[in-house]
Motif scaffolding. Structure first.
Motif, mmCIF file in Angstrom:
data_model
loop_
_atom_site.group_PDB
_atom_site.id
_atom_site.type_symbol
_atom_site.label_atom_id
_atom_site.label_comp_id
_atom_site.label_asym_id
_atom_site.label_seq_id
_atom_site.Cartn_x
_atom_site.Cartn_y
_atom_site.Cartn_z
ATOM 1 N N TRP A 54 -4.787 -3.451 -7.068
ATOM 2 C CA TRP A 54 -4.218 -3.625 -8.340
ATOM 3 C C TRP A 54 -3.450 -4.929 -8.418
ATOM 4 N N ARG B 232 1.000 -1.078 -0.109
ATOM 5 C CA ARG B 232 -0.080 0.080 -0.042
ATOM 6 C C ARG B 232 0.719 1.339 0.051
ATOM 7 N N GLU C 274 -10.340 -3.834 -3.976
ATOM 8 C CA GLU C 274 -10.142 -2.777 -4.943
ATOM 9 C C GLU C 274 -8.558 -2.639 -5.160
ATOM 10 N N TRP D 165 -1.310 8.946 -3.359
ATOM 11 C CA TRP D 165 -2.164 8.122 -4.201
ATOM 12 C C TRP D 165 -2.869 7.294 -3.328
ATOM 13 N N ASP D 166 -2.624 6.707 -2.324
ATOM 14 C CA ASP D 166 -3.314 5.485 -1.450
ATOM 15 C C ASP D 166 -3.743 4.369 -2.409
ATOM 16 N N GLN D 167 -2.830 3.738 -2.882
ATOM 17 C CA GLN D 167 -2.927 2.660 -3.871
ATOM 18 C C GLN D 167 -2.508 1.465 -3.376
ATOM 19 N N THR E 85 1.081 3.843 -9.937
ATOM 20 C CA THR E 85 0.032 4.648 -9.465
ATOM 21 C C THR E 85 -0.445 5.642 -10.719
#
Length: 1000
Positions: A387, A267, A385, A301-303, A293
């Motif tokens: 990737w 993360r 959620e 980003w918080d990806q 991201t």
């Protein structure tokens, strides 16, 4: 402990190979690869139909995981032909002649019968020029067994073992080239696309070898396969390692119906202290996988990135921060995977931490990045959620959104009832027709969204003038919450063909209409009509002033269940009104494990034929969609979902689809409609499942195409139906199937089908507005919206179902005739004795019958079905459907086959003529019964009346036991005492008149 096994691939022969040596021939050899072991045969110089009969033996590291392995077979032309033996590496100078990938799922076990298999050679790329077939024998042996060289065998025709199928050879290129390939290449036996390596999943039992007949096909679907063997369509029990097997962790408490899949989660939240370089991106790199991201100027980003553990080929993970469009990073941080912690829900999420990044020189600077790294499973909250590394080739917001798993809630559907009673003070648009005496044809047209209905023209009444028509007719619509539509009514006069004059218009918001829950009628109201072209609304009309008005009763009926599925396999039977719901009786849990052997649905450059499959399950208002597994014909989802069950006699539907949005351009061009391809679906009736038992099966995915029924693969599911209160469960069996309103105010049959079609459109429109949208083709396929259309195949299937149902009474009738024939005197004597016992003691008849049925049920318990039902090919009559019948079934409505409609219409007339004759015969028998006392035939009625008087006297004077006994003995008399001519009573009945002679 299982014995060590070996895999034997016997290369028998090849046929009709492509010449590659420039002299009209080839020197072919075969190279076989299995689990990183590569062996080859000798080369056969100058031979287009070479025969090898060589055995190649491979070690099997994990016999339990063999069903999820594959064998790669390649055929090559050796430019410098030499007698290289098995195990010798292939020379550098060679030409490609074709390849085959064989799944190991159906490989015979040691001691089982081995059947040769004929496979069509496939292309390596789009520009490969190959042809021909290869015959292989594949089987397993124990490690201590000795492999004995067999005698040469003649090539065999299409023979299939295990889950293999008969298919047309792959057709590529232009339409002309496709036709040439279909003419040149015969139909041969091939296997479905092989599964990729996965966790072991045993399939019990392996299907027996089945002999196939070649079938000529003409179908546009690539790599399609037509099945005709019963073993190909069978339901198979599987043994997946649910919940992680014996090493289950906390996640198994929630995800105990799926196999655990380990993921590395990264993360990336945000960065600070980054030099002013404009927009930045964060890149996560793990071996050959790289995730990026979206670019942002705020460095936030918080990806979450998820990397499948089985594909990890590195000991550390790196995170880079780069300027957008730049190859040089402004910061880097890396983590050793051996130090990464593990997390299992319900543990709280791992808190991200700030980490100082290194610059390009490897020096620690002021830039920091907030990151959290952990190992978890698909039970993690970030899984949906995140990737995923397996979707690294998918780019763009639209395609990326379409591959994620989602849960959809279908809108709550209502029936809108519009009761058009009457109208008053209508003023015609054109007074000319009124003046000349034309009586107006007044009707009301109502529209809600795209739904439009109209009343019949108002009938002529003696006490009403043309300006006050009376209808008293109900119009039914389907609307969904939240109510956004308007009810638009227009009162029109049909002046002439093609001309309808609007005499008034009314617009009513659906949200303002009163709701009702039972049979009590709502209060009717008068609404003023607006004669303007733009229409008005319910508030604009003044009912106090003089003007045209209409009398309506409007209500939203919440006591019905709005049918959007066929009643035979509905997933929900509750009324719309929530206050009318009964308590739920149990919980349904579904584990979508994966699929094997899916038919490739598309071709990608460099990756060959493949599929991007996802599952959709529908039960009640809850729709679920799994994530899309990209580039795999053997996807693994391992996702678990739960539903509340309010009625056990309902059906859950699970469908598999190919995602066509993955290849959609990132620009979001919507000029071309993208439709997902249907692969197949499965229906499971909950009442056939035992409570609290986990069912793990591989369901065949069957699809009906214009060329025939095809098995598109197998869907692996785990299903469990839990019941908390047995009393509520058994009480559900005695409740009415549908809500109360369906019996008090029943809908007409034609209304039910029309409203179901409208409900399907409403649900498809609402689910299409979600993000990502659930396509209309998906909704219509899951709801089976074409089930009401005419189909010769479906009609035959229903006819044979009826024959099967009537087989019981027919069998009893045949047994009775056998007893009456006295061919078996002992049986006939026992029947007569039993009959006399029942005549003398009639009180034993009902108890004996009930006890017989009870003991029959108990006796059949030992042979009860152990598996849930599944879609059957033979029951659907799909295997015997002709090409013309299938083409008619897939025809559009209205028909687009102008050249063959006449033939089909004549055939339909012949079928309908036979049905008409049968219906007429049944009506004739009923009319003859009515004619007994109608005096249509005076003599017959007189004779029947006299016979009734005599029968009454006999029945009064002679006891009933004696009458029944005499009748039974008379009916069971031996044939020598019977005449072959019809009885006088039957002759009398057949002579009675009917109304058939009054028909034109």
């Amino acid at each position: 402990m299982a014995k060590a096994e070996k895999l034997v691939v016997e290369v028998v022969a090849a046929h009709n190979l492509m010449p590659k040596d420039g002299q009209g021939s080839s020197s072919a050899y075969v190279e076989v690869e299995f689990e990183h072991q590569k062996l080859r045969t000798r080369a056969r110089p100058k031979e287009l139909n070479p025969v090898w009969n060589e055995r190649l033996v491979f070690a099997v590291a994990d016999p339990g995981g063999l069903p999820y392995r594959a064998i790669d077979v390649g055929v090559y032309n050796e430019r410098a032909a030499s007698g290289a033996g098995g195990g010798v590496a292939a020379p550098h100078g060679r030409n490609f002649l074709g390849k085959v990938r064989v799944a190991c799922a159906g490989v015979p076990a040691p001691g089982e019968e081995v059947v040769p298999q004929l496979h069509t050679l496939e292309k390596r790329s789009l520009f490969s020029h190959i042809r021909g077939e290869i015959t292989l024998k594949i089987y397993r042996i124990n490690s201590g067994d000795v492999v004995v060289k067999s005698k040469p065998e003649k090539p065999v025709k299409a023979v299939v073992s295990g889950p293999e199928v008969v298919a047309a050879p792959p057709v590529n290129g232009t339409k002309k080239q496709q036709q040439q390939q279909q003419q040149q290449q015969p139909v041969v036996a091939v296997q479905p696309p092989p599964p990729q390596p996965q966790a072991p999943m045993d399939i019990l039992p392996p299907p027996a070898p089945v002999l196939m007949k070649p079938v000529m096909l003409a179908d546009p679907y690539p790599a399609s396969a037509v099945f005709s063997g019963p073993g190909d369509f069978s339901l198979k029990e599987t043994r997946p390692r649910l919940g992680g097997g014996t090493t289950a962790d906390k996640a198994s408490a929630t995800y105990d119906l799926v196999e655990q899949m380990q993921y590395l989660y990264v993360r990336v939240v945000r960065a600070r202290g980054v030099p002013a370089v404009g927009e930045t991106v964060a890149e996560v790199k793990l071996g050959n996988y790289r995730g990026v991201t979206p670019a942002t100027a705020a460095h936030h980003w918080d990806q979450v990135f998820a990397f499948s553990k089985e594909t990890i080929q590195s000991s550390f993970v790196e995170v880079f921060v780069r300027a957008r469009g730049s190859d040089d990073h402004v910061g880097r941080v890396w983590f050793d995977l051996s130090e990464v912690p593990r997390r299992a829900p319900p543990d709280s999420t791992l808190a991200p931490q700030w980490h100082i990044m290194e610059d390009r020189k490897g020096e620690r600077g002021a830039a920091e990045v907030m990151i959290a790294v952990w190992f978890g499973t698909q039970a993690d909250e970030a899984f949906a959620e995140a990737w995923h590394s397996k979707a690294a080739g998918v780019h763009g917001y639209g395609p990326l959104g379409s591959i994620k798993s989602k849960v959809y809630v279908a809108p709550k559907l209502w029936y809108l009832r519009v009761s058009v009673i009457e109208a008053q003070d209508l003023i015609p648009m054109d007074k000319g027709p009124m003046a000349i005496g034309r009586y107006p044809e007044l009707f009301v047209r109502a529209q809600v969204g795209s739904q439009m209905l109209r009343t019949r023209p108002a009938p002529v009444a003696a006490n009403r003038g043309p300006s006050s028509p009376f209808w008293n007719e109900d119009l039914m619509f389907v609307v969904a919450e939240p109510f956004e539509e308007f009810l638009v009514l227009s009162l029109e006069d049909h002046v002439s063909p093609g001309r309808d004059d609007v005499l008034g218009r009314l617009v009513v918001p659906v949200s303002s209409i009163e709701r009702r829950w039972d049979e009590k009628l709502v209060v009717s109201r008068w609404f003023g009509l607006d004669r303007g072209a733009g229409g008005g609304n319910v508030g604009s009309g003044n009912t106090n002033r003089f003007g045209s008005r209409v009398h309506l009763r409007l209500s939203l009926d919440g006591g019905y269940h709005v049918l959007d599925e066929a009643t035979a396999y509905s997933s929900d039977l509750r009324p719309t009104g929530k206050q009318l719901w009964q308590p739920h009786v149990g919980v349904l849990e579904l584990g979508v494990l994966g699929a094997t052997g899916l038919i490739p649905m598309k071709t990608r450059d460099g990756r060959g034929a493949t599929s991007d499959a996802y599952c959709v399950a529908k039960y009640g208002q809850k729709w679920i969609r799994t994530r899309t597994v990209v580039d795999s014909v053997c996807p693994r989802w391992n996702e678990q979902y739960t539903w509340e069950v309010f009625d056990p006699c309902t059906v859950i539907t699970v469908g598999v689809f190919d995602n066509c949005h993955v290849d959609k351009p990132a620009s979001g061009n919507t000029t071309l409609a993208v439709r997902d391809n249907c692969i197949g679906k499965v229906r499971i009736r909950l009442s056939t499942l035992e409570t609290d038992r986990v069912y793990t099966h591989a369901y065949p995915l069957l699809m009906l195409h214009p060329s025939g029924v095809k098995k598109m693969g197998e869907l692996h599911l785990a299903v469990r139906f839990c019941c908390g209160n047995a009393g509520n469960m058994f009480h559900a069996y005695v409740r009415p199937l549908l809500p109360k309103m369906h019996y008090i105010e029943p809908l007409l049959v034609r209304q039910v089908e029309s409203l179901r079609f409208q409900a399907t459109n409403v649900v498809a429109a609402r689910l299409g507005r979600a993000e990502p949208p659930l396509g209309r083709e998906v909704v219509e396929y899951m709801l089976d919206h074409r089930s009401h259309l005419w189909s010769m195949r479906r009609s035959k299937a229903n006819f044979f179902r009826l024959v099967t149902v009537l087989s019981g009474p027919i069998t009893i009738g045949r047994w009775f005739e056998l007893v009456r024939s006295w061919h078996r005197p002992v049986h006939s004597c026992l029947a007569v004795f039993t009959f006399l016992v029942f005549v003398t003691m009639p009180e034993l008849i009902l108890p004996t019958a009930f006890l017989a049925m009870a003991f029959t049920g108990l006796w059949r318990y030992r042979v009860r079905p152990r598996h849930p039902p599944h879609m059957e090919m033979r029951l659907s009559h799909a295997d015997a459907a002709t090409v013309d019948e299938l083409d008619e079934e897939f025809d559009t409505f209205p028909s687009s086959r102008g050249d063959v409609v006449r033939f089909r219409y004549d055939r339909l007339r012949s079928v309908a003529g036979r049905v008409q004759t049968v219906v007429g015969d049944i009506a004739t028998q009923g009319e003859r019964m009515q004619a007994l006392l109608s005096w249509r035939d005076p003599r017959a009625t007189l004779l029947f009346a006299i016979a009734c008087v005599l029968a009454a006297v006999i029945a009064y004077t002679i006891p009933m036991k004696v009458l029944v006994g005499l009748w039974g003995l008379y009916a069971l008399r031996p044939p020598r005492f019977r005449s072959r001519m019809p009885s006088p009573l039957m002759n009398f009945f057949r002579r009675l008149p009917s109304k058939a002679d009054s028909l034109l």
